[in-house]
Every structure is written in C-alpha cells, then in structure tokens.
Write a protein that holds these residues in place. Sequence first.
Motif: not given
Length: 173
Positions: A27-30, A160-167
Amino acid sequence: MIRSGSTRTWALLLPLLLAPLGNQPATGQEKAPQRPPEPFRVFVQTSDPADAALKRQLEEAVPMVRERVERREWFQRAESAAEADVVLRIVNYHNSNAHKWGWFEGPTVELVYVDAVAVAGTAREKLSGLDQRPVLLGASLRNAASHLAEELERFAKDNYGALRQLRERATPR
C-alpha cells in the motif's frame, strides 16, 4: 435465488480474478518506471565472517559484483555505505560441482553462486546470483554477479517508492 451451478462457477473463478491482486506492491508503493530519473547509489561490501578463507572469497567477488551492478541503468557507485541509497552486502560466494549419475560417474554441472543482502532504509531482502553450466563450459563469477545485479534491480523496482523517499530525505534542497 442463487443456483448452485453459478455458486460453483464463482468459487472456481474467484481465485483467478483475485490472483493479480496478490502481486501488487505494498500500500502506498508507487509503480517503478522503466528507468529511474537518476540512478540509485549502491555500495557493495562484504559481510564480516570470522572464517578468514570465506572473507578472502567474498573480497574476491566484490570487484566483479560492483562492476556488474554499475552496468545496470538503475545504479551508480557509492563510495561509502553512508552515502548509498542501497547497501549490497555479499555474504557468500561459492563454486561447486553437481553430480548427476547416469552414463558416467562424475560432475556434470558446475555452479557458481553469490549470495547477498540488499538493505535500503527499512527494506531488506536476501538475493542470490547463480550461474550453472556444464563442467566443460564452466560457470563464472561474472555471470553469477550479473544475475545478482538483475535481482538487485528487481529489489529496487519492488521498493521504488521507499528508495525515492530515502533519496529525497538524503538530498538537501
């Protein structure tokens, strides 16, 4: 009124209709693009085993794994774990022969595998790269490292979504 035949039909069709939903990201993952706007920074390192022989083997695998990861459009090299979006920790590297008894006795397949753990924030996954070939052709670390890099790309796409947010949190604006 529901007929038993139609209930049976729905009972058979329901798993088929719901199956694609099981492969959806959390959920919430793009959804990941074909190629990220900017490659993710990856730092490749070894685990720290007590066994000196295993430590040497892991260190032998690092340059090839690093090179194969950097060839993928999704990644670029990070100079340290602190500046990386993803840390790829190599935990095992092994060559072996598999025996297949039949017309003749002896090894018929050579296996090379590299096992690692990918860590990106709270996302963590065990990954394995494998190359399997007939003994006469020989398996290679290069092919196992390429397979591991493919698995790392799958991990990045799945998260991907989590990695983008980390970046975004790591990059000052």
